[in-house]
Write a protein that holds these residues in place. Structure first.
Motif, short mmCIF file in Angstrom:
data_model
loop_
_atom_site.label_atom_id
_atom_site.label_comp_id
_atom_site.label_asym_id
_atom_site.label_seq_id
_atom_site.Cartn_x
_atom_site.Cartn_y
_atom_site.Cartn_z
N ASN A 1 0.85 -1.20 0.00
CA ASN A 1 0.00 0.00 0.00
C ASN A 1 0.88 1.25 0.00
O ASN A 1 0.78 2.12 0.87
CB ASN A 1 -0.94 0.01 1.20
CG ASN A 1 -2.01 1.08 1.09
OD1 ASN A 1 -2.33 1.57 0.00
ND2 ASN A 1 -2.59 1.48 2.21
N LEU A 2 1.72 1.34 -1.00
CA LEU A 2 2.79 2.34 -1.07
C LEU A 2 2.25 3.73 -1.36
O LEU A 2 1.46 3.93 -2.28
CB LEU A 2 3.75 1.92 -2.19
CG LEU A 2 5.08 2.64 -2.31
CD1 LEU A 2 5.96 2.36 -1.10
CD2 LEU A 2 5.79 2.20 -3.59
N THR A 3 2.68 4.72 -0.55
CA THR A 3 2.31 6.12 -0.78
C THR A 3 3.52 7.00 -0.53
O THR A 3 4.45 6.63 0.18
CB THR A 3 1.17 6.57 0.14
OG1 THR A 3 1.54 6.33 1.51
CG2 THR A 3 -0.12 5.82 -0.17
N ASP A 4 3.51 8.22 -1.12
CA ASP A 4 4.55 9.20 -0.88
C ASP A 4 4.21 10.02 0.36
O ASP A 4 3.04 10.26 0.65
CB ASP A 4 4.69 10.16 -2.06
CG ASP A 4 5.31 9.49 -3.28
OD1 ASP A 4 6.14 8.58 -3.10
OD2 ASP A 4 4.95 9.86 -4.41
N LYS A 5 5.25 10.48 1.07
CA LYS A 5 5.05 11.39 2.21
C LYS A 5 5.44 12.81 1.81
O LYS A 5 4.61 13.58 1.34
CB LYS A 5 5.87 10.91 3.41
CG LYS A 5 5.33 9.63 4.03
CD LYS A 5 5.83 9.43 5.45
CE LYS A 5 7.31 9.19 5.50
NZ LYS A 5 7.77 8.86 6.88
N SER A 6 6.70 13.17 1.98
CA SER A 6 7.11 14.55 1.75
C SER A 6 7.45 14.84 0.30
O SER A 6 7.39 15.98 -0.15
CB SER A 6 8.33 14.88 2.62
OG SER A 6 9.44 14.09 2.23
N ALA A 7 7.84 13.80 -0.47
CA ALA A 7 8.29 14.00 -1.85
C ALA A 7 8.26 12.66 -2.56
O ALA A 7 8.13 11.60 -1.94
CB ALA A 7 9.71 14.58 -1.87
N ALA A 8 8.36 12.72 -3.90
CA ALA A 8 8.42 11.49 -4.67
C ALA A 8 9.62 10.67 -4.22
O ALA A 8 10.74 11.18 -4.10
CB ALA A 8 8.54 11.82 -6.16
N GLY A 9 9.39 9.40 -3.92
CA GLY A 9 10.46 8.52 -3.45
C GLY A 9 10.56 8.45 -1.94
O GLY A 9 11.22 7.55 -1.41
N ASP A 10 9.93 9.39 -1.22
CA ASP A 10 9.89 9.33 0.23
C ASP A 10 8.67 8.51 0.61
O ASP A 10 7.61 9.04 0.94
CB ASP A 10 9.81 10.75 0.81
CG ASP A 10 9.85 10.74 2.34
OD1 ASP A 10 10.18 9.70 2.92
OD2 ASP A 10 9.55 11.79 2.94
N TRP A 11 8.85 7.20 0.59
CA TRP A 11 7.73 6.28 0.66
C TRP A 11 7.37 5.90 2.10
O TRP A 11 8.19 5.92 3.00
CB TRP A 11 8.05 5.01 -0.11
CG TRP A 11 8.11 5.19 -1.60
CD1 TRP A 11 7.38 6.05 -2.35
CD2 TRP A 11 8.97 4.50 -2.50
NE1 TRP A 11 7.71 5.93 -3.68
CE2 TRP A 11 8.69 4.99 -3.81
CE3 TRP A 11 9.94 3.51 -2.36
CZ2 TRP A 11 9.33 4.52 -4.94
CZ3 TRP A 11 10.60 3.04 -3.49
CH2 TRP A 11 10.29 3.54 -4.75
N VAL A 12 6.11 5.52 2.25
CA VAL A 12 5.64 4.89 3.47
C VAL A 12 4.75 3.73 3.05
O VAL A 12 4.04 3.81 2.04
CB VAL A 12 4.89 5.88 4.39
CG1 VAL A 12 3.64 6.42 3.72
CG2 VAL A 12 4.56 5.23 5.73
N THR A 13 4.81 2.65 3.80
CA THR A 13 4.01 1.46 3.50
C THR A 13 3.18 1.07 4.73
O THR A 13 3.40 1.58 5.83
CB THR A 13 4.91 0.27 3.12
OG1 THR A 13 5.58 -0.20 4.31
CG2 THR A 13 5.93 0.65 2.06
N ASP A 14 2.28 0.13 4.51
CA ASP A 14 1.53 -0.39 5.65
C ASP A 14 2.45 -1.09 6.65
O ASP A 14 2.13 -1.18 7.83
CB ASP A 14 0.45 -1.37 5.16
CG ASP A 14 -0.77 -0.66 4.60
OD1 ASP A 14 -0.86 0.58 4.75
OD2 ASP A 14 -1.63 -1.34 4.00
N PHE A 15 3.60 -1.56 6.16
CA PHE A 15 4.54 -2.22 7.07
C PHE A 15 5.18 -1.21 8.02
O PHE A 15 5.44 -1.54 9.19
CB PHE A 15 5.62 -2.97 6.27
CG PHE A 15 5.12 -4.26 5.67
CD1 PHE A 15 5.21 -5.44 6.37
CD2 PHE A 15 4.54 -4.28 4.41
CE1 PHE A 15 4.75 -6.64 5.83
CE2 PHE A 15 4.07 -5.45 3.86
CZ PHE A 15 4.17 -6.64 4.57
N ASP A 16 5.47 0.02 7.54
CA ASP A 16 5.96 1.07 8.44
C ASP A 16 5.00 1.25 9.59
O ASP A 16 5.39 1.30 10.76
CB ASP A 16 6.10 2.40 7.69
CG ASP A 16 7.13 2.40 6.57
OD1 ASP A 16 8.18 3.03 6.73
OD2 ASP A 16 6.86 1.76 5.53
#
Length: 266
Positions: free
Chosen positions: A34-49
């Motif tokens: 369930n990958l999404t960006d946070k502050s910028a492209a490539g700054d990813w967060v996942t459901d695992f985080d």
């Protein structure tokens, strides 16, 4: 010393919490990112985080319900009757590596104690890297340690030795302007080193300096949760450690000349 650190109550909680977070990461499944960006492209967060941080918080609160919790993915939790201890949690340091199936990622947990003058002292740390099957931990005044999770072998860490062939670890931000600044400073530092590594996890960079696999680490713009555990581990291994005095600022450890770590022009 080994018995003292392995039986220290705060170190035990830090180790258990980091292990709980790493256990979640060990269930890595690309179909569930369930990958999404946070502050910028490539700054990813996942459901695992998020799931890892939930597991870490639950582990800490089970035995220390009056401690404050701060982390990367969720708001700070301040108890009604604070104990004076505060935990800093990075549930998945190296999310990009995790997503791309590169082994350098970990769960990182550090705890500090608030002093009478309002300052804080970092007192315990635990880091577990599930893909590498290794654990690092430290207690204030109790040394820094590495455990091979495959064999159970425990080793006390002593930092890098002086060398004519030093290797520097670093990292780069997601903002292009910050990357350029970091690259400029790196260029000025290179005369002191024969090569550079960029592994993608500040916590593990600090641990590798602590064990002497890397000679130095310096990065601009890291957050507290990036270095909370790793900086104490490097410090307890006898390394020179600098925590950021401003935000953003420089985090460094090992055989570094701090005078070369300049700030961006205003």
């Amino acid at each position: 010393m080994e018995r003292a650190v392995t039986h220290d109550p705060l170190v035990l909680v830090a180790r258990r919490a980091a292990a709980a977070g790493a256990e979640v990461l060990g269930r890595r499944d690309e179909s569930q990112f369930n990958l999404t960006d946070k502050s910028a492209a490539g700054d990813w967060v996942t459901d695992f985080d998020r799931a890892s941080e939930e597991a870490i918080r639950a582990t800490i609160l089970t035995s220390r319900p009056n401690d404050e919790l701060t982390g990367e993915e969720y708001p700070s939790a301040k108890p009604a009757n604070p104990s004076g201890f505060r935990w800093s949690i990075d549930p998945l340091d190296g999310t990009t590596n995790f997503v791309r199936n590169i082994a350098y990622y970990c769960s990182s947990v550090g705890v500090c104690q608030r002093n009478a003058d309002g300052s804080e002292t970092w007192v315990a740390a635990g880091i577990v890297a599930p893909a590498l099957q290794v654990e690092y931990f430290a207690g204030k005044g109790l040394g820094a340690w590495k455990q091979d999770l495959r064999t159970g072998k425990l080793t006390q860490l002593a930092g890098p030795a002086e060398s004519e062939a030093k290797i520097l670890a670093t990292g780069f931000g997601y903002d292009a302007q910050r990357r350029q600044f970091q690259a400029n400073v790196l260029g000025q530092m290179l005369e002191d080193y024969v090569n550079v590594r960029r592994l993608g996890s500040a916590a593990l960079d600090l641990c590798l300096v602590a064990e002497g696999s890397l000679d130095a680490y310096a990065e601009y713009g890291t957050q507290e949760y990036d270095w909370a555990a790793g900086a104490l581990i490097a410090e307890e291994a006898g390394c020179l450690v600098g925590r950021p005095s401003t935000n953003p600022g420089w985090q460094y450890a090992g055989l570094v000349d701090p005078a070369k770590l300049t700030e961006p022009e205003a």
